[in-house]
Design an enzyme around this catalytic site. Structure first.
Site, PDB file in Angstrom:
ATOM      1  N   SER A  42       0.803  -1.218   0.000  1.00  0.00           N
ATOM      2  CA  SER A  42       0.000   0.000   0.000  1.00  0.00           C
ATOM      3  C   SER A  42       0.839   1.273   0.000  1.00  0.00           C
ATOM      4  CB  SER A  42      -0.934   0.009   1.208  1.00  0.00           C
ATOM      5  OG  SER A  42      -0.202  -0.110   2.417  1.00  0.00           O
ATOM      6  N   GLY A  79      -1.704  -4.382   0.958  1.00  0.00           N
ATOM      7  CA  GLY A  79      -1.778  -5.562   1.806  1.00  0.00           C
ATOM      8  C   GLY A  79      -0.825  -6.670   1.437  1.00  0.00           C
ATOM      9  N   ASN A 108       3.965  -5.367   5.838  1.00  0.00           N
ATOM     10  CA  ASN A 108       2.861  -6.212   6.306  1.00  0.00           C
ATOM     11  C   ASN A 108       3.375  -7.458   7.013  1.00  0.00           C
ATOM     12  OD1 ASN A 108       0.382  -4.808   5.396  1.00  0.00           O
ATOM     13  ND2 ASN A 108       1.317  -5.058   3.394  1.00  0.00           N
ATOM     14  N   ASP A 189      -4.858   7.025   9.839  1.00  0.00           N
ATOM     15  CA  ASP A 189      -4.522   5.712  10.393  1.00  0.00           C
ATOM     16  C   ASP A 189      -3.112   5.662  10.972  1.00  0.00           C
ATOM     17  OD1 ASP A 189      -2.827   5.525   8.169  1.00  0.00           O
ATOM     18  OD2 ASP A 189      -4.178   4.190   7.073  1.00  0.00           O
ATOM     19  N   HIS A 192      -0.204   5.366   6.658  1.00  0.00           N
ATOM     20  CA  HIS A 192      -0.073   5.667   5.236  1.00  0.00           C
ATOM     21  C   HIS A 192       0.166   7.162   5.025  1.00  0.00           C
ATOM     22  CE1 HIS A 192      -2.372   1.856   5.288  1.00  0.00           C
ATOM     23  NE2 HIS A 192      -1.579   1.580   4.268  1.00  0.00           N
TER      24      HIS A 192
END
Length: 222
Positions: A42, A79, A108, A189, A192
């Site tokens: 991402s 992801g 991840n 979040d 990002h």
């Protein structure tokens, strides 16, 4: 609980691109243009942003401005893990025949607490497969949030340099340097980067990538 939330957030599917992004897809590779392939998650897939605002799109624009021949192909999937990259890479190498591969994977894996030794081993396999296909490789380093504990985070941070040392790949020490620590440059979040951060991310990798772009050895005859 925080660790679970972080994992869920980074694994969320990429938001649908805006109309402007759909109008400006990454150019398809041709036999006349060497390809720079980005294999990432991402952080490279412009999560939460129109695709044309992400650092990968900005990279293509800078290459065009400098009249360099490379075409950027963004193969990032939100992801994705290193193991996912391993499953996708053989087909991407056949399809695009990249002269340069930029690997931005591992975040991840780390957020899910995968063993650093396994992440490192898989990254080495990625690099070696690409090198065997004739590509020059760049590995982007990533850091984890501090709540994972110093022992794990420090071992995780070292693995990217270990991969570069073992394989001879070029290393971007930290893709989000001077970005991840600045709240205003991160989305809500906390994982990002915002649109404003994307040019800074490009600057973080540019000094490593530019010599490869200008190296005639990275522009093979086709």
């Amino acid at each position: 609980m925080l660790r679970v939330l972080l994992i869920i957030l980074l694994s969320l599917p990429l938001a649908a691109p805006s109309a402007s992004a759909r109008q400006e897809p990454s150019p398809e590779p041709t036999r006349d243009n060497p390809v720079l392939l980005v294999l990432g998650d991402s952080l490279s897939a412009a999560y939460g942003l129109p695709l044309d605002q992400g650092w990968v799109s900005l990279l293509q624009r800078r290459i065009v401005e400098l009249e360099l021949p490379h075409e950027v192909v963004n193969a990032a999937i939100s992801g994705d893990t290193v193991a996912g990259g391993l499953s996708r890479l053989p087909g991407l190498l056949v399809e695009h025949e990249p002269s340069i591969l930029l690997i931005e994977l591992g975040a991840n894996d780390g957020l899910r607490g995968f063993p650093p030794a396994k992440i490192e081993s898989n990254l080495v396999s990625l690099v070696e497969q690409a090198q065997a296909a004739g590509a020059r490789v760049v590995v982007a380093g990533i850091r984890l949030p501090p709540n994972y504990g110093p022992a794990y985070t420090e071992r995780f941070q070292r693995l990217f340099a270990n991969v570069a040392n073992e394989t001879g790949a070029a290393l971007i020490p930290r893709l989000l340097a001077d970005v991840a620590e600045v709240p205003d440059l991160m989305q809500s979040d906390g994982l990002h980067p915002t649109a404003e951060a994307q040019p800074l991310i490009l600057d973080n990798l540019w000094s490593v990538l530019l010599p490869l772009l200008r190296d005639t050895d990275s522009v093979p005859e086709r």
